[in-house]
Write an enzyme that holds these catalytic residues in place. Structure first.
Site, PDB file in Angstrom:
ATOM      1  N   GLY A  41      29.605   0.518  -4.809  1.00  0.00           N
ATOM      2  CA  GLY A  41      30.462   1.257  -5.732  1.00  0.00           C
ATOM      3  C   GLY A  41      29.677   2.204  -6.620  1.00  0.00           C
ATOM      4  O   GLY A  41      30.103   3.339  -6.881  1.00  0.00           O
ATOM      5  N   THR A  42      28.531   1.763  -7.090  1.00  0.00           N
ATOM      6  CA  THR A  42      27.731   2.593  -8.002  1.00  0.00           C
ATOM      7  C   THR A  42      27.305   3.884  -7.309  1.00  0.00           C
ATOM      8  O   THR A  42      27.441   4.978  -7.871  1.00  0.00           O
ATOM      9  CB  THR A  42      26.490   1.801  -8.473  1.00  0.00           C
ATOM     10  OG1 THR A  42      26.944   0.619  -9.126  1.00  0.00           O
ATOM     11  CG2 THR A  42      25.633   2.614  -9.424  1.00  0.00           C
ATOM     12  N   ASN A 121      38.116  -3.060 -14.319  1.00  0.00           N
ATOM     13  CA  ASN A 121      37.402  -4.267 -13.897  1.00  0.00           C
ATOM     14  C   ASN A 121      37.417  -5.371 -14.940  1.00  0.00           C
ATOM     15  O   ASN A 121      37.222  -6.532 -14.610  1.00  0.00           O
ATOM     16  CB  ASN A 121      35.948  -3.926 -13.544  1.00  0.00           C
ATOM     17  CG  ASN A 121      35.280  -3.046 -14.566  1.00  0.00           C
ATOM     18  OD1 ASN A 121      35.813  -2.010 -14.935  1.00  0.00           O
ATOM     19  ND2 ASN A 121      34.126  -3.455 -15.032  1.00  0.00           N
ATOM     20  N   GLN A 149      37.810  -2.035  -7.849  1.00  0.00           N
ATOM     21  CA  GLN A 149      38.521  -3.274  -8.174  1.00  0.00           C
ATOM     22  C   GLN A 149      39.879  -3.367  -7.491  1.00  0.00           C
ATOM     23  O   GLN A 149      40.423  -4.452  -7.340  1.00  0.00           O
ATOM     24  CB  GLN A 149      38.721  -3.392  -9.689  1.00  0.00           C
ATOM     25  CG  GLN A 149      37.449  -3.660 -10.447  1.00  0.00           C
ATOM     26  CD  GLN A 149      36.950  -5.090 -10.286  1.00  0.00           C
ATOM     27  OE1 GLN A 149      37.702  -6.003  -9.958  1.00  0.00           O
ATOM     28  NE2 GLN A 149      35.662  -5.295 -10.521  1.00  0.00           N
ATOM     29  N   SER A 169      33.781  -0.857  -2.812  1.00  0.00           N
ATOM     30  CA  SER A 169      32.605  -1.713  -2.702  1.00  0.00           C
ATOM     31  C   SER A 169      32.981  -2.975  -1.935  1.00  0.00           C
ATOM     32  O   SER A 169      34.018  -3.579  -2.198  1.00  0.00           O
ATOM     33  CB  SER A 169      32.118  -2.062  -4.111  1.00  0.00           C
ATOM     34  OG  SER A 169      31.008  -2.905  -4.026  1.00  0.00           O
ATOM     35  N   HIS A 171      31.587  -6.032  -1.825  1.00  0.00           N
ATOM     36  CA  HIS A 171      31.496  -7.393  -2.378  1.00  0.00           C
ATOM     37  C   HIS A 171      32.712  -7.784  -3.203  1.00  0.00           C
ATOM     38  O   HIS A 171      32.908  -8.962  -3.498  1.00  0.00           O
ATOM     39  CB  HIS A 171      30.183  -7.601  -3.149  1.00  0.00           C
ATOM     40  CG  HIS A 171      30.028  -6.846  -4.418  1.00  0.00           C
ATOM     41  ND1 HIS A 171      30.271  -7.418  -5.647  1.00  0.00           N
ATOM     42  CD2 HIS A 171      29.624  -5.579  -4.672  1.00  0.00           C
ATOM     43  CE1 HIS A 171      30.010  -6.523  -6.593  1.00  0.00           C
ATOM     44  NE2 HIS A 171      29.621  -5.401  -6.030  1.00  0.00           N
ATOM     45  N   THR A 207      19.167   5.651   7.338  1.00  0.00           N
ATOM     46  CA  THR A 207      19.637   4.791   8.429  1.00  0.00           C
ATOM     47  C   THR A 207      20.700   3.824   7.919  1.00  0.00           C
ATOM     48  O   THR A 207      20.495   3.154   6.908  1.00  0.00           O
ATOM     49  CB  THR A 207      18.436   4.020   9.021  1.00  0.00           C
ATOM     50  OG1 THR A 207      17.517   4.993   9.510  1.00  0.00           O
ATOM     51  CG2 THR A 207      18.862   3.085  10.142  1.00  0.00           C
ATOM     52  N   CYS A 295      28.392  -6.614 -15.025  1.00  0.00           N
ATOM     53  CA  CYS A 295      27.211  -5.740 -15.066  1.00  0.00           C
ATOM     54  C   CYS A 295      26.687  -5.592 -16.478  1.00  0.00           C
ATOM     55  O   CYS A 295      25.531  -5.224 -16.671  1.00  0.00           O
ATOM     56  CB  CYS A 295      27.549  -4.366 -14.526  1.00  0.00           C
ATOM     57  SG  CYS A 295      28.604  -4.443 -13.108  1.00  0.00           S
TER      58      CYS A 295
HETATM   59  N1  PLP Z   1      33.215   0.314 -10.341  1.00  0.00           N
HETATM   60  C1  PLP Z   1      33.888  -0.779 -10.718  1.00  0.00           C
HETATM   61  C2  PLP Z   1      35.259  -0.629 -11.284  1.00  0.00           C
HETATM   62  C3  PLP Z   1      33.307  -2.048 -10.588  1.00  0.00           C
HETATM   63  O1  PLP Z   1      33.987  -3.119 -10.990  1.00  0.00           O
HETATM   64  C4  PLP Z   1      32.009  -2.148 -10.041  1.00  0.00           C
HETATM   65  C5  PLP Z   1      31.341  -3.443  -9.911  1.00  0.00           C
HETATM   66  O2  PLP Z   1      31.568  -4.383 -10.609  1.00  0.00           O
HETATM   67  C6  PLP Z   1      31.356  -0.970  -9.650  1.00  0.00           C
HETATM   68  C7  PLP Z   1      31.991   0.238  -9.816  1.00  0.00           C
HETATM   69  C8  PLP Z   1      29.978  -1.007  -9.086  1.00  0.00           C
HETATM   70  O3  PLP Z   1      30.009  -1.446  -7.748  1.00  0.00           O
HETATM   71  P1  PLP Z   1      28.695  -1.997  -7.048  1.00  0.00           P
HETATM   72  O4  PLP Z   1      28.373  -3.284  -7.722  1.00  0.00           O
HETATM   73  O5  PLP Z   1      29.081  -2.153  -5.609  1.00  0.00           O
HETATM   74  O6  PLP Z   1      27.634  -0.977  -7.229  1.00  0.00           O
END
Ligand code: PLP
Length: 361
Positions: A41-42, A121, A149, A169, A171, A207, A295
């Site tokens: 996601g980041t 989130n 989310q 994302s 996970h 890759t 985070c």
């Molecule tokens: N954006 C939101 C709304 C999230 O909740 C998160 C992760 O908690 C992210 C971005 C970041 O995703 P990633 O952990 O896959 O980098």
């Protein structure tokens, strides 16, 4: 095999990669060609923001909200601090929802990008993305949503939503960590931020992490198979947890929209206590919760999301997020209700904020 190699081992990996791309596309009703795999996601958020700005060098303004994930907020604030862009941060109401009219009126002639998350989130409020897309119609800006989310928790339909870019994302839907995707609608003006080889149709060099991508694809397939039933099940469990805690513990406030909320998220503010103390006490009893976002845990600042909704620093510090998933059961909800009541009672009795408040306050 390397999915870019021509030999048979490479071809096998390439097929697995394309199969996963179709599985991801299916869950969000997009074309496989509109999916670019990223490291999560980041990276997808960074790609959307930096990639659109780079593709539109004559436009330097971005519109976003105050409740975005740090992957969006810190990226935009960093670019702003370096004098490269200007940004407008729209607020939210007391239930954590953005006003589409406010987003549209923040757009200027030099706005390149609007980025508003699909669901928050921390407290789960679902944002009016379709309405925002309608309000932006004809404004000649790229609309991105961080849908990390929302994936697998509410239906995500890229043909209906009206966004040109969306971050996902793996996970968050029980797939492997460190893999994600950016949905990039055909024809959207965006440049790659990772340059190098010709991977991902020249959109993201490097890759491909085929094993993680295959896991992400499978997680999407599982999520797509029973999304409506799982949404209902999770909401039922979440409501049971919410009702039980509100009945058993006094001075608790629900954060976020009571209905327009992700089915797996419950965020509560407990008066007279610190969320961190509750978190540690619950952890000792095998119950994992968060304060703020995972985070930013460990950073003692109150949640920017809860403060934006008008909570005081004290209310924000006393908040906990309970997240449910596929493995969650009714028995776990009942054990959590009883344990939360017990722990809150004990912590309040010891807390200077809750002096004289015996039991559950
Ligand atoms: N954006 C939101 C709304 C999230 O909740 C998160 C992760 O908690 C992210 C971005 C970041 O995703 P990633 O952990 O896959 O980098």
């Amino acid at each position: 095999g390397n999915a870019s190699s021509i030999h048979s081992f490479g071809q096998e990996a390439g097929k697995a990669l394309e199969n996963a791309r179709s599985q991801v596309a299916k869950l969000i009703n997009a074309e496989p060609k509109e999916i670019v795999f990223t490291s999560g996601g980041t990276e997808s958020d960074n790609f959307a923001i930096r990639g659109v700005l780079e593709a539109n060098p004559d436009r330097k303004h971005v519109v976003t909200s105050r409740i975005e994930h740090h992957a969006v907020l810190h990226t935009i604030k960093n670019l702003e601090k370096r004098g490269l862009i200007e940004a407008t941060f729209v607020g939210v109401d007391s239930q954590g929802v953005v006003d589409p009219g406010e987003v549209a009126s923040a757009v200027r002639p030099d706005t390149a990008l609007v980025t508003i998350m699909a669901a928050n989130n921390e407290m789960g409020s679902i944002q009016p993305i379709e309405e925002i897309a309608r309000a932006l119609a004809g404004k000649n800006v790229v609309f991105h949503t961080d849908a990390v989310q929302a994936l697998g928790k509410i239906p995500m339909d890229m043909k209906r939503l009206g966004v040109q870019l969306a971050s996902f994302s793996s996970h968050k839907i029980h797939g492997p960590k460190g893999i994600g995707a950016l949905f990039a609608a055909r024809g959207v003006k965006i440049k790659p931020i990772l340059t190098g080889g010709h991977h991902e149709r020249n959109m993201r060099a490097g890759t491909e992490n085929v094993p993680a991508i295959v896991g992400f694809g499978k997680a999407c397939e599982i999520a797509a198979a029973d999304l409506p039933a799982e949404v209902k099940r999770l909401a039922g469990l979440r409501d049971r947890l919410q009702k039980g805690i509100l009945e058993k513990v006094k001075d608790v406030k629900l954060n976020g929209h009571p209905e327009k909320r992700l089915p797996n998220t419950l965020n509560l503010s407990f008066a007279y206590v610190e969320g961190e103390s509750l978190l540690l006490s619950l952890d000792l009893k095998g119950i994992a919760v968060s304060t703020g976002s995972a985070c930013s845990s460990g950073d003692l600042k109150p949640s920017h999301v809860l403060l934006s909704m008008g909570l005081t620093a004290e209310q924000a510090h006393g908040s906990l997020r309970f997240s449910l998933g596929r493995a969650s059961t009714e028995g776990e909800m009942d054990r959590t209700i009883a344990t939360v009541a017990e722990v809150v009672g004990k912590v309040r009795a010891m807390s200077p904020l809750g002096k004289g408040k015996k039991k559950n306050g």
